[in-house]
Write a protein that holds these residues in place. Structure first.
Motif, PDB file in Angstrom:
ATOM      1  N   GLN A  31      -5.360 155.405  13.959  1.00  0.00           N
ATOM      2  CA  GLN A  31      -4.892 154.313  12.900  1.00  0.00           C
ATOM      3  C   GLN A  31      -5.263 152.805  13.678  1.00  0.00           C
ATOM      4  O   GLN A  31      -5.009 151.965  12.905  1.00  0.00           O
ATOM      5  N   ALA A  32      -5.408 152.939  14.943  1.00  0.00           N
ATOM      6  CA  ALA A  32      -5.224 151.691  15.618  1.00  0.00           C
ATOM      7  C   ALA A  32      -6.327 150.583  15.173  1.00  0.00           C
ATOM      8  O   ALA A  32      -6.318 149.388  15.504  1.00  0.00           O
ATOM      9  N   THR A  33      -7.414 151.152  14.544  1.00  0.00           N
ATOM     10  CA  THR A  33      -8.381 149.981  14.470  1.00  0.00           C
ATOM     11  C   THR A  33      -7.898 149.226  13.007  1.00  0.00           C
ATOM     12  O   THR A  33      -8.599 147.941  12.911  1.00  0.00           O
ATOM     13  N   GLY A  34      -6.876 149.421  12.370  1.00  0.00           N
ATOM     14  CA  GLY A  34      -6.464 148.771  11.320  1.00  0.00           C
ATOM     15  C   GLY A  34      -5.091 147.838  12.057  1.00  0.00           C
ATOM     16  O   GLY A  34      -4.693 147.001  11.162  1.00  0.00           O
ATOM     17  N   GLY A  35      -5.167 147.826  13.294  1.00  0.00           N
ATOM     18  CA  GLY A  35      -4.158 146.952  13.751  1.00  0.00           C
ATOM     19  C   GLY A  35      -2.690 147.405  14.023  1.00  0.00           C
ATOM     20  O   GLY A  35      -2.545 148.394  13.537  1.00  0.00           O
TER      21      GLY A  35
END
Length: 480
Positions: A319-323
């Motif tokens: 999920q981290a690519t979405g900040g």
């Protein structure tokens, strides 16, 4: 009985509050010191129900309180801050009072990230009263308690002093809880269940929480998803603990706390992105054996572990690519905090309100027996008790007495069914689409059955329970 009592979600007064408030106005109209009594009881009526959080040390109580409030207000690391009861109530400005066992109050200074100096030994403290502006606390007041049966007997004694002894010693030093959230990480031990029973709660106003769901079983590196495993185990526990809790909700408290307190930042999300190429086993091996090979500093990985644990470190990377925003949404979704809130705000709060109303009726009964104007007060209380809106309050009170005196009595299951029904049809065991004629017919049938049972009872508590059921079914038959 127009419908089982369900507190409205719009903020409008519900029928139970309206009827009791009207009775208190009648009481105040009698004049004299009864005005003060009416105001005192009215303050109890209109304050949010108090829900106490109990469990062993490190069961995750303070973490859960932080998540529910949406701010890191409950200490989770310093033992010194967790050996007294703390009441979290909506109020401004943000402040704290130490309430001594003799009922006196003393304000204490607050500093973010530091342990509050109580100024007196913990054994002289009934509880710390913490006020803070919080929408989450507008409908309930949360009570965080010390761990039970832990390193010393002091912590358990503090909880008992505030919730049991304090109630009898002086009402001003008691917490007066209306419902309980009971945390455990696997299967509660006998002494935990016994303590819970001493608090006087019943399954309808007690919620079980299977805490640390993200580390359940063998955790994130096991063969089973720990959250799914915890959900299955929660269902098993709900059946086993049916005599103590209404249901069991699995919650990953750390994930809920982090997602609701704003602790996770975009910098943390960037670190997770950098760790994404590593397989879970490789990630943890490098952390232990060769931290220099990690794509981010070791301290940053430890920070992530403190924020989101091993489960989050493994699964939140996707999920981290979405900040930070996307990670926080994911953490909130998988943590179980939303189902927990739903139970708290609906069924648990519903029965907490009824419990509170029962305490108010007991306050009014005390006036009937002790005040010179007892005849006039008796008329007010009698009219209140026979009001159809107060039927669920009497049913809950009867159930509590019956569970204490004879938990195997046949009327227990019938009381529970009537109280749990979201509609009159459900309270009678009918389909929600049942017609008014079918509802009255079933109520009449149950009324006849209860009257037959009343001929031969085993205890005074069973007599009271059958009387309450008779009143409830009569109200339905008459179409109130």
């Amino acid at each position: 009985m127009s419908a089982p009592h369900i507190p409205p979600q719009t903020g409008a007064p519900d029928p139970v509050h309206q009827r009791i408030d009207a009775a208190l106005h009648q009481l105040a109209a009698l004049g004299g010191d009864l005005v003060a009594h009416a105001n005192r009881i009215g303050a109890i009526l209109w304050s949010p129900p108090r829900i106490v959080v109990v469990g062993r040390l490190k069961a995750g109580k303070s973490t859960l309180v932080n998540a529910l409030i949406g701010a890191p207000v409950a200490e989770t690391a310093a033992l010194e801050a967790t050996n007294v009861v703390t009441v979290y109530e909506n109020g401004a400005p943000s402040r704290a009072d130490v309430v001594s066992t003799d009922g006196t109050r003393r304000p204490v200074p607050l500093a973010l990230g530091t342990t509050v100096d109580l100024g007196v030994p913990p054994e002289q403290v009934a509880y710390v009263h913490r006020y803070l502006p919080s929408h989450a606390l507008s409908t309930i007041t949360l009570v965080d308690t010390p761990g039970l049966a832990t390193l010393t007997v002091t912590n358990a004694a503090a909880t008992e002093r505030a919730l049991i002894d304090g109630f009898e010693q002086t009402r001003s030093a008691s917490v007066d809880a209306d419902a309980a959230v009971f945390l455990f990480d696997s299967m509660p031990r006998t002494d935990e269940v016994e303590f819970l029973q001493r608090l006087g709660f019943i399954p309808l106003n007690t919620l079980g929480v299977l805490s640390r769901a993200d580390g359940f079983g063998r955790g994130v590196l096991g063969n089973r998803d720990p959250l799914g495993h915890a959900a299955e185990h929660a269902n098993v526990l709900a059946r086993r603990l049916a005599g103590q809790v209404g249901t069991v909700v699995p919650v990953a408290g750390l994930l809920a706390q982090t997602s609701h307190t704003g602790a996770f930042t975009d910098a943390d999300a960037h670190a997770l992105v950098a760790l994404a190429p590593l397989a879970p086993l490789e990630l943890f091996d490098l952390l232990d054996a060769d931290p220099a090979a990690l794509p981010v500093p070791r301290d940053q990985v430890w920070r992530l572990l403190e924020l989101i644990g091993e489960y989050g470190l493994v699964h939140a990377r996707a999920q981290a690519t979405g900040g930070a925003h996307q990670v926080n949404q994911w953490l909130s979704g998988v943590s179980g905090v939303h189902p927990l809130r739903a139970v708290l705000e609906q069924s648990l709060r519903r029965f907490a309100v009824l419990h509170r109303a029962g305490r108010i009726l007991a306050e009014l009964d005390a006036l009937v027996y002790s005040h010179p104007a007892r005849d006039a007060i008796r008329q007010i209380v009698s009219a209140l008790r026979t009001d159809p809106a107060l039927v669920p309050v009497e049913l809950l009170r009867a159930l509590r007495s019956l569970l204490q005196a004879d938990p195997s009595a046949p009327a227990v299951d019938e009381l529970v069914q009537v109280l749990r029904g979201g509609t009159i049809a459900e309270a009678l065991g009918l389909e929600p689409t049942a017609s008014p004629e079918q509802i009255r017919a079933m109520a009449q049938q149950k009324l006849v059955a209860v009257q037959a049972q009343s001929v031969s009872t085993r205890s005074a508590a069973e007599d009271t329970a059958l009387t309450a059921l008779t009143h409830a079914y009569t109200v339905i038959v008459r179409g109130h």
